[in-house]
Design an enzyme around this catalytic site. Structure first.
Site, mmCIF file in Angstrom:
data_model
loop_
_atom_site.group_PDB
_atom_site.id
_atom_site.type_symbol
_atom_site.label_atom_id
_atom_site.label_comp_id
_atom_site.label_asym_id
_atom_site.label_seq_id
_atom_site.Cartn_x
_atom_site.Cartn_y
_atom_site.Cartn_z
ATOM 1 N N ASP A 35 0.834 -1.198 0.000
ATOM 2 C CA ASP A 35 0.000 0.000 0.000
ATOM 3 C C ASP A 35 0.877 1.259 0.000
ATOM 4 O O ASP A 35 1.735 1.427 0.855
ATOM 5 C CB ASP A 35 -0.896 -0.023 1.242
ATOM 6 C CG ASP A 35 -2.146 0.813 1.097
ATOM 7 O OD1 ASP A 35 -2.085 1.857 0.449
ATOM 8 O OD2 ASP A 35 -3.190 0.397 1.642
ATOM 9 N N THR A 76 -6.853 3.598 -2.023
ATOM 10 C CA THR A 76 -6.650 2.210 -1.634
ATOM 11 C C THR A 76 -7.722 1.267 -2.160
ATOM 12 O O THR A 76 -7.419 0.234 -2.767
ATOM 13 C CB THR A 76 -6.572 2.100 -0.103
ATOM 14 O OG1 THR A 76 -5.433 2.819 0.353
ATOM 15 C CG2 THR A 76 -6.460 0.648 0.345
ATOM 16 N N ASN A 97 -12.626 5.093 -1.356
ATOM 17 C CA ASN A 97 -12.745 4.400 -0.077
ATOM 18 C C ASN A 97 -14.148 4.575 0.486
ATOM 19 O O ASN A 97 -14.663 3.718 1.199
ATOM 20 C CB ASN A 97 -11.714 4.939 0.913
ATOM 21 C CG ASN A 97 -10.289 4.635 0.485
ATOM 22 O OD1 ASN A 97 -10.029 3.683 -0.248
ATOM 23 N ND2 ASN A 97 -9.353 5.462 0.934
ATOM 24 N N ARG A 161 -10.660 -3.237 3.750
ATOM 25 C CA ARG A 161 -10.899 -3.121 2.309
ATOM 26 C C ARG A 161 -9.778 -3.753 1.485
ATOM 27 O O ARG A 161 -10.008 -4.215 0.360
ATOM 28 C CB ARG A 161 -11.086 -1.657 1.921
ATOM 29 C CG ARG A 161 -9.941 -0.717 2.279
ATOM 30 C CD ARG A 161 -10.322 0.732 1.982
ATOM 31 N NE ARG A 161 -9.268 1.695 2.289
ATOM 32 C CZ ARG A 161 -9.102 2.279 3.460
ATOM 33 N NH1 ARG A 161 -9.921 1.962 4.465
ATOM 34 N NH2 ARG A 161 -8.139 3.175 3.651
ATOM 35 N N HIS A 345 -1.404 2.458 -5.263
ATOM 36 C CA HIS A 345 -1.199 3.864 -5.620
ATOM 37 C C HIS A 345 0.160 4.292 -5.092
ATOM 38 O O HIS A 345 0.817 3.550 -4.348
ATOM 39 C CB HIS A 345 -2.289 4.766 -5.025
ATOM 40 C CG HIS A 345 -2.432 4.622 -3.532
ATOM 41 N ND1 HIS A 345 -1.518 5.139 -2.639
ATOM 42 C CD2 HIS A 345 -3.367 3.995 -2.774
ATOM 43 C CE1 HIS A 345 -1.885 4.849 -1.413
ATOM 44 N NE2 HIS A 345 -3.005 4.140 -1.457
ATOM 45 N N HIS A 477 -2.651 11.002 -1.619
ATOM 46 C CA HIS A 477 -2.669 10.498 -2.987
ATOM 47 C C HIS A 477 -4.087 10.645 -3.516
ATOM 48 O O HIS A 477 -4.990 11.060 -2.797
ATOM 49 C CB HIS A 477 -2.227 9.033 -3.021
ATOM 50 C CG HIS A 477 -2.877 8.198 -1.953
ATOM 51 N ND1 HIS A 477 -4.122 7.642 -2.092
ATOM 52 C CD2 HIS A 477 -2.464 7.875 -0.699
ATOM 53 C CE1 HIS A 477 -4.457 6.999 -0.991
ATOM 54 N NE2 HIS A 477 -3.458 7.132 -0.114
#
Length: 539
Positions: A35, A76, A97, A161, A345, A477
């Protein structure tokens, strides 16, 4: 006549030989997502990596050096969904998200599901997590279907997630970290109770042990020359600390959430992954898939930013852990396992870092709904024309605007003028603008790929290059720029020929490529293409 019989016998024997051949697949596929891993982390710390981790992946694997995310927003949930569905938000429905839901008038979280319950916390609680918002199958779903549901698919991450969306709808299990107990938990979407091996793992209370361990640099601090000095004004302290400097302590809170800032969060994730491989005996009967995501680099990265000693140390430690994990897989599976490593990302440089070095970029608050509504009310008489500004998107109350007799084009132009007067906002586009190709390539298509007809806003705020949404501290991001969209992608192991390619490929190409390697149907929403350079027998 005798010749005819011989020919017939030869044909039958050849047919039986072909029929007897088994389809060649690896015992185990491990998808590794880091991540917030910018592509340049592969090389920024390259000289300090050991020979068994990232260097081994690059040396013995195939690296797609120009892998780009082909949609906005780069967050994410969208990244994890895209890797395993082969599609961006426009097709898989994971537009962020969280996002604004027009039907309820509320924000919804990408994996929240009121119809399931949480398990593993010590008591079953109503309201849990599931992939029900995901509108495409995943590679794991297709693998299960393609093997008559003999294959098993498991998702593991600290973030819910990041475990759920890669695992997909038909997964055998997804496990994520519970801040309150330090346990790995799940939901009744997958099972009614945790398996015995997971219960046993939680009873070891490794999180309680790890959170007592401080974080000191792996090597002398003066050797971290790829990073800035330890104490910078644009780094955010870990909760409970006064300054963002070593030595970091994590046992100052009553819960276990602070462990997610520590490199030992990666250690705990790998511990549980190995326990899952052993507990399920993955790879025993059919090709199984483990979707593994390391959440800690993102959680710590948001505080420290891409240039901190903490991030260099994070990746040096992760390099060692990956090396040990690959060696462990070697011992268990020999050459019969396949790995791919990528990210969801990247991240922008902290605006404070950019200012310190006279580089372009700044901080800008992108949430503008309140001020815009006041201006619209004053000029047009509509009390709340903008329902939400979630994810730098503007959700307009089209019914109220129509009832007021205000032309939509006129109101949108008014909004554009207001927002474009703000220096950090590069542009503002409506969906009609995108359909006409308003933005330059490839950015226009990225917004189209990220726009979902039922879940996205009506207008999008486009930050200028180097602009961070929020304060000058830390990082974030979500944009279309290379620092957010250029990600690593390395294939390693079973039938992978070492090499590299600089041909542009997309994050959505990963799922169809893995599907081709496994000889299964690609996920239902796939828009990506097979990366032919990765396929066996390439020249």
């Amino acid at each position: 006549m005798r010749i005819s019989k011989i020919l017939l016998l030869a044909i039958l024997m050849a047919g039986n030989s072909l029929y007897a051949q088994q389809l060649n697949r690896p015992k185990l596929v491990v998808g590794i997502m880091v991540d917030q891993m910018r592509w340049d982390y592969l090389y920024r710390y390259y000289n300090r990596y050991g020979s068994t981790g990232f260097k081994r992946l690059l040396r013995e694997g195939f690296s797609c050096e120009q892998t780009m995310i082909n949609y906005v927003p780069t967050v994410t949930a969208a990244g994890h969904a895209a890797v395993y569905t082969g599609a961006g938000p426009a097709m898989n429905g994971i537009v962020g998200n969280d996002w604004y839901d027009r039907a309820s008038g509320k924000s919804v979280y990408c994996v929240y599901d009121s119809a399931v319950s949480t398990i593993g916390t010590g008591k079953t609680t109503a309201g849990g997590m599931s992939p029900h918002y995901l509108q495409s199958t995943t590679v794991g779903d297709e693998l299960r279907i393609g093997t008559g549901f003999q294959s098993r698919v498991i998702g593991i991450a600290l973030k819910d997630r990041a475990a759920i969306l890669p695992a997909g709808h038909g997964a055998n299990a997804a496990f994520w970290y519970d801040d309150a107990t330090g346990n790995f938990i799940s939901s009744t979407w997958y099972m009614n109770n945790l398996p015995a091996w997971a219960e046993a793992f939680n009873q070891e209370q490794r999180a309680a042990k790890y959170i007592q361990q401080p974080w000191q640099t792996l090597y002398p601090a003066a050797t971290y020359t790829a990073s800035t000095a330890d104490d910078k004004f644009y780094e955010v302290p870990i909760p409970g600390e006064d300054k963002p400097v070593f030595l970091h302590q994590f046992n100052k809170g009553k819960d276990y959430d602070l462990l997610k800032y520590s490199p030992l969060g990666n250690t705990l994730t790998l511990d549980f992954a190995k326990a899952a491989i052993q507990g399920y005996d993955l790879g025993k009967n059919a090709t199984d898939l483990l979707a593994l995501s390391f959440s800690t680099p993102d959680i710590a990265g948001h505080s420290f930013g891409p240039n901190a000693i903490e991030m260099e140390d994070m990746y040096l430690r992760l390099d060692k852990e990956l090396g040990a994990f690959l060696s462990w897989l070697d011992q268990r599976y020999g050459k019969d396992y396949l790995v791919f490593l990528t990210a969801d990302h990247g991240a922008v440089h902290s605006p404070g870092f950019l200012q310190d070095n006279r580089l372009p970029g700044k901080a800008e608050k992108m949430g503008r709904a309140t001020a815009l509504n006041e201006a619209i009310h004053k000029n047009w008489g509509i009390p709340k024309a903008i329902l939400s500004d979630a994810g730098t998107q503007l959700y307009l109350d089209t019914a109220a605007i129509s009832k007021a007799g205000v032309p939509m084009a006129s109101l949108q132009q008014f909004i554009k003028v207001q927002l474009k007067a703000i220096s950090g906002i590069g542009d503002v586009v409506a969906m009609d603008d995108l359909r006409s190709g308003y933005l330059p390539a490839p950015y226009n298509s990225m917004y189209v790929n990220g726009w979902h007809a039922k879940r996205s806003g009506d207008m999008m705020m486009v930050p200028a290059p180097g602009v961070k949404n929020g304060s000058i501290m830390g990082t974030t991001h979500g944009t279309m720029y290379p620092y957010d969209t250029h990600i690593p992608l390395v294939w390693f192991g079973w039938q992978i020929t070492p090499g590299s390619s600089y041909r542009p490929v997309s994050i959505t190409d990963i799922a169809p490529t893995l599907s081709a390697l496994l000889h299964i149907q690609m996920p239902s929403g796939t828009t990506g293409q097979v990366i032919t350079e990765v396929m066996p027998g390439r020249k």
